[in-house]
Design an enzyme around this catalytic site. Structure first.
Site, PDB file in Angstrom:
ATOM      1  N   HIS A   1      47.621 -72.567 122.679  1.00 32.62           N
ATOM      2  CA  HIS A   1      48.165 -73.633 121.854  1.00 32.62           C
ATOM      3  C   HIS A   1      47.017 -74.337 121.160  1.00 32.62           C
ATOM      4  O   HIS A   1      45.950 -74.488 121.745  1.00 32.62           O
ATOM      5  CB  HIS A   1      48.949 -74.627 122.726  1.00 32.62           C
ATOM      6  CG  HIS A   1      49.883 -75.473 121.934  1.00 32.62           C
ATOM      7  ND1 HIS A   1      49.472 -76.624 121.316  1.00 32.62           N
ATOM      8  CD2 HIS A   1      51.192 -75.310 121.628  1.00 32.62           C
ATOM      9  CE1 HIS A   1      50.512 -77.135 120.668  1.00 32.62           C
ATOM     10  NE2 HIS A   1      51.552 -76.369 120.831  1.00 32.62           N
TER      11      HIS A   1
ATOM     12  N   ASP B   1      57.184 -71.574 124.534  1.00 36.81           N
ATOM     13  CA  ASP B   1      57.927 -70.378 124.158  1.00 36.81           C
ATOM     14  C   ASP B   1      57.837 -69.242 125.160  1.00 36.81           C
ATOM     15  O   ASP B   1      58.510 -68.228 125.007  1.00 36.81           O
ATOM     16  CB  ASP B   1      57.437 -69.883 122.790  1.00 36.81           C
ATOM     17  CG  ASP B   1      58.009 -70.728 121.678  1.00 36.81           C
ATOM     18  OD1 ASP B   1      59.113 -71.257 121.879  1.00 36.81           O
ATOM     19  OD2 ASP B   1      57.355 -70.851 120.632  1.00 36.81           O
TER      20      ASP B   1
ATOM     21  N   HIS C   1      54.390 -69.469 115.545  1.00 39.50           N
ATOM     22  CA  HIS C   1      54.997 -70.795 115.754  1.00 39.50           C
ATOM     23  C   HIS C   1      56.342 -70.584 116.459  1.00 39.50           C
ATOM     24  O   HIS C   1      56.396 -70.042 117.556  1.00 39.50           O
ATOM     25  CB  HIS C   1      55.083 -71.488 114.387  1.00 39.50           C
ATOM     26  CG  HIS C   1      55.463 -72.934 114.412  1.00 39.50           C
ATOM     27  ND1 HIS C   1      55.426 -73.719 115.538  1.00 39.50           N
ATOM     28  CD2 HIS C   1      55.902 -73.768 113.409  1.00 39.50           C
ATOM     29  CE1 HIS C   1      55.813 -74.955 115.247  1.00 39.50           C
ATOM     30  NE2 HIS C   1      56.116 -75.004 113.960  1.00 39.50           N
TER      31      HIS C   1
HETATM   32  N1  ACO Z   1      46.456 -64.131 123.421  1.00 42.64           N
HETATM   33  C1  ACO Z   1      45.163 -63.725 123.476  1.00 42.64           C
HETATM   34  N2  ACO Z   1      44.113 -64.452 123.036  1.00 42.64           N
HETATM   35  C2  ACO Z   1      44.392 -65.657 122.512  1.00 42.64           C
HETATM   36  C3  ACO Z   1      45.706 -66.145 122.416  1.00 42.64           C
HETATM   37  C4  ACO Z   1      46.758 -65.345 122.903  1.00 42.64           C
HETATM   38  N3  ACO Z   1      48.037 -65.747 122.830  1.00 42.64           N
HETATM   39  N4  ACO Z   1      45.692 -67.365 121.838  1.00 42.64           N
HETATM   40  C5  ACO Z   1      44.410 -67.637 121.580  1.00 42.64           C
HETATM   41  N5  ACO Z   1      43.616 -66.611 121.984  1.00 42.64           N
HETATM   42  C6  ACO Z   1      42.153 -66.542 121.921  1.00 42.64           C
HETATM   43  C7  ACO Z   1      41.684 -66.274 120.491  1.00 42.64           C
HETATM   44  O1  ACO Z   1      41.550 -64.906 120.248  1.00 42.64           O
HETATM   45  C8  ACO Z   1      40.356 -67.006 120.491  1.00 42.64           C
HETATM   46  O2  ACO Z   1      39.415 -66.216 121.175  1.00 42.64           O
HETATM   47  P1  ACO Z   1      37.884 -66.144 120.647  1.00 42.64           P
HETATM   48  O3  ACO Z   1      37.351 -67.538 120.851  1.00 42.64           O
HETATM   49  O4  ACO Z   1      37.232 -65.107 121.495  1.00 42.64           O
HETATM   50  O5  ACO Z   1      37.962 -65.773 119.195  1.00 42.64           O
HETATM   51  C9  ACO Z   1      40.603 -68.225 121.365  1.00 42.64           C
HETATM   52  O6  ACO Z   1      41.653 -67.823 122.274  1.00 42.64           O
HETATM   53  C10 ACO Z   1      41.022 -69.454 120.592  1.00 42.64           C
HETATM   54  O7  ACO Z   1      42.223 -69.170 119.890  1.00 42.64           O
HETATM   55  P2  ACO Z   1      42.542 -69.566 118.386  1.00 42.64           P
HETATM   56  O8  ACO Z   1      43.325 -68.467 117.742  1.00 42.64           O
HETATM   57  O9  ACO Z   1      41.298 -70.024 117.699  1.00 42.64           O
HETATM   58  O10 ACO Z   1      43.454 -70.836 118.621  1.00 42.64           O
HETATM   59  P3  ACO Z   1      44.406 -71.523 117.557  1.00 42.64           P
HETATM   60  O11 ACO Z   1      44.464 -72.942 117.940  1.00 42.64           O
HETATM   61  O12 ACO Z   1      43.984 -71.202 116.169  1.00 42.64           O
HETATM   62  O13 ACO Z   1      45.806 -70.802 117.776  1.00 42.64           O
HETATM   63  C11 ACO Z   1      47.950 -70.251 118.593  1.00 42.64           C
HETATM   64  C12 ACO Z   1      46.841 -71.312 118.537  1.00 42.64           C
HETATM   65  C13 ACO Z   1      48.355 -69.841 117.168  1.00 42.64           C
HETATM   66  C14 ACO Z   1      49.171 -70.866 119.282  1.00 42.64           C
HETATM   67  C15 ACO Z   1      47.402 -69.024 119.390  1.00 42.64           C
HETATM   68  O14 ACO Z   1      47.091 -69.429 120.710  1.00 42.64           O
HETATM   69  C16 ACO Z   1      48.398 -67.878 119.392  1.00 42.64           C
HETATM   70  O15 ACO Z   1      48.387 -67.073 118.464  1.00 42.64           O
HETATM   71  N6  ACO Z   1      49.268 -67.766 120.453  1.00 42.64           N
HETATM   72  C17 ACO Z   1      50.288 -66.744 120.494  1.00 42.64           C
HETATM   73  C18 ACO Z   1      51.476 -67.156 119.656  1.00 42.64           C
HETATM   74  C19 ACO Z   1      52.272 -68.268 120.275  1.00 42.64           C
HETATM   75  O16 ACO Z   1      52.603 -68.239 121.461  1.00 42.64           O
HETATM   76  N7  ACO Z   1      52.640 -69.254 119.451  1.00 42.64           N
HETATM   77  C20 ACO Z   1      53.466 -70.378 119.882  1.00 42.64           C
HETATM   78  C21 ACO Z   1      52.694 -71.642 119.886  1.00 42.64           C
HETATM   79  S1  ACO Z   1      53.669 -72.941 120.537  1.00 42.64           S
HETATM   80  C22 ACO Z   1      54.716 -73.319 119.305  1.00 42.64           C
HETATM   81  O17 ACO Z   1      54.538 -73.138 118.168  1.00 42.64           O
HETATM   82  C23 ACO Z   1      55.919 -73.912 119.749  1.00 42.64           C
END
Ligand code: ACO
Length: 443
Positions: A308, A364, A269
């Site tokens: 996201h 971010d 987050h």
């Molecule tokens: N890098 C690589 N792969 C990713 C990323 C990433 N940053 N984000 C999502 N994916 C992939 C997942 O592995 C998943 O792949 P799969 O379908 O093969 O299993 C797919 O994309 C879907 O992702 P989920 O994790 O199911 O998406 P969710 O909605 O649960 O998570 C989150 C969203 C937590 C933001 C995620 O994208 C993440 O961890 N990003 C990195 C951390 C980040 O930048 N957080 C800031 C968010 S913005 C904020 O809070 C202000």
């Protein structure tokens, strides 16, 4: 003829149910309880770990269309607010629902500024932290501690009390944040300068040294203010959900805000901006970008600042932050990490892994690079997020307190544990086998 209802047939019993579809394309989850296989059956529940498809409230504050990349506060596009508004005006909009006229804005500014000081004991509390304490940890502790200074904040159904705590929290957040930074640097705390703007005063509390009057660079002051506007609210994200969930127990807003800051601290987050800069620093050169993308695709690492829950398109805030970075670099000199970030974005957006999963840079991805160029350590980045998000948390909290449909937040569970067992004396028990769900395999 089309009706706004959903018909469900339970194939276990052959019974048919008709549920109204309400505004916003929702059905009430509690209606599912009517669907029973037998009389003593509890009824159906919906199972939704991490609330990926569950609306927990009705809100008038922030609108997001994640597919189109649209973000609006109270109907105003984020792009227009970032261009023309300032943070305190936007905070007024978010909290009160309308943009202020001149008289109301002057009164609002004054009401916030008269609350920028903190009790001297808060300083002593800060002093109790180790020199290397993470400023987000210090923020969690000191915001929570504020509830002990303002016990009347417990009167959450008193509108005057809510107003006062709202002004106090927005006024004091920059002071707490700056004190945390100065503590980590071993520098004396700088008291607020209410002649300066909200962002200008914060820069003064961070960076003032021996000069009698700190004069913020207007470009950096404006850039910070725009970053504050972009981070002010984002509907039901993890920290806002924490604010609402903890607040639903009717605790005071300082305690609920401490929970929200704790939620924001995590690297998935608000801690992502810190994680991005650590990641870019570790990558070190644009040459390594293809190798990193390969590791991400192999599931060996996350690309922080990408992806996201709601945006399946470019985060509109990230576009503005990327532009802002160039304006900041005119003053501070270029942060070399920007080249690695741009290259990561370029390659990722051409790659099927990211395209098929609709993974784009989020807010971010670029904000930390700006904060670093301004001279802030990485540990301060999530703190920079918490300051403006406070207005969003408070608006959401107040909306929840006034919402007659809200109750204490209490999800259900699907129990998958043991059936009834009976206690046996210790000497008669067999050696325990380690279970899959054991906290640790060690004694
Ligand atoms: N890098 C690589 N792969 C990713 C990323 C990433 N940053 N984000 C999502 N994916 C992939 C997942 O592995 C998943 O792949 P799969 O379908 O093969 O299993 C797919 O994309 C879907 O992702 P989920 O994790 O199911 O998406 P969710 O909605 O649960 O998570 C989150 C969203 C937590 C933001 C995620 O994208 C993440 O961890 N990003 C990195 C951390 C980040 O930048 N957080 C800031 C968010 S913005 C904020 O809070 C202000």
């Amino acid at each position: 003829m089309a009706t706004n209802t959903l018909t469900v047939i339970d194939n276990r019993t052959g019974k048919r149910y008709e549920f109204p579809i309400e505004e916003g394309n929702v059905i009430r989850a509690t209606l599912l309880r009517q669907i029973k296989a037998s009389e003593d059956d509890y009824g159906l529940m919906s199972y939704d770990p991490a609330f990926t498809n569950t609306a927990a409230c009705k809100s008038r504050i922030t609108f997001i269309d994640g597919d189109k990349g649209i973000l609006r506060y109270r109907g105003y596009p984020i792009e227009e607010l970032a261009e023309h508004s300032n943070y305190l005006e936007t905070a007024y909009l978010i909290i009160k629902g309308e943009l202020p006229d001149e008289r109301h804005f002057a009164a609002w500014q004054n009401n916030i500024k008269i609350h920028t000081l903190v009790h001297e004991n808060i300083k002593r509390l800060m002093d109790g932290f180790r020199f290397d304490a993470h400023p987000m940890g210090m923020l969690v502790g000191t915001i929570g501690a504020l509830s002990t200074f303002y016990p009347e904040a417990a009167h959450i159904f008193d509108v005057e009390s809510r107003r006062l705590q709202t002004r106090r929290l927005i006024g004091k957040l920059p002071t707490l944040a700056a004190f945390a930074y100065r503590h980590s640097r071993g520098l004396p705390y700088v008291y607020p300068d209410n002649d300066l703007s909200y962002a200008g005063n914060f820069l003064s509390m961070l960076f003032k040294m021996t000069e009698l009057k700190y004069r913020p660079n207007p470009i950096l002051e404006r850039a910070l203010d725009v970053l504050f506007i972009l981070h002010a609210d984002h509907e039901q994200n993890c920290s806002t959900n924490a604010m609402r969930s903890v607040g639903s127990s009717h605790v005071d807003p300082y305690s609920a805000a401490a929970a929200a800051v704790a939620a924001l601290y995590g690297p998935l987050h608000g801690g992502a901006n810190e994680a991005v800069v650590r990641m870019l620093t570790e990558i070190g050169s644009t040459k390594r970008v293809p190798e990193v993308i390969k590791q991400v695709k192999a599931g060996e690492r996350l690309l922080y600042g990408f992806g996201h829950r709601v945006y399946k398109n470019y985060d509109p805030r990230a576009k503005i932050v990327r532009r802002l970075a160039n304006e900041v670099f005119e003053v501070t000199g270029k942060n070399p990490l920007i080249d690695i970030a741009l290259e990561l974005e370029r390659i990722a957006l051409e790659d099927d892994y990211f395209v098929s999963r609709k993974l784009y840079p989020n807010v971010d991805f670029y904000s930390g690079i700006i904060y670093q160029a301004m001279g802030l350590p990485t540990t301060m980045f999530p703190v920079m997020f918490a300051i403006p998000r406070t207005s969003g948390w408070l608006a959401q909290w107040s909306e929840m307190v006034r919402d007659s449909e809200q109750k204490i937040a209490r999800p259900r569970q699907v129990y998958i544990g043991e059936e009834l067992r009976h206690y046996a004396p210790i000497e008669t028990r067999p050696e325990p086998t380690q279970r899959e769900d054991a906290v640790s395999t060690e004694i």
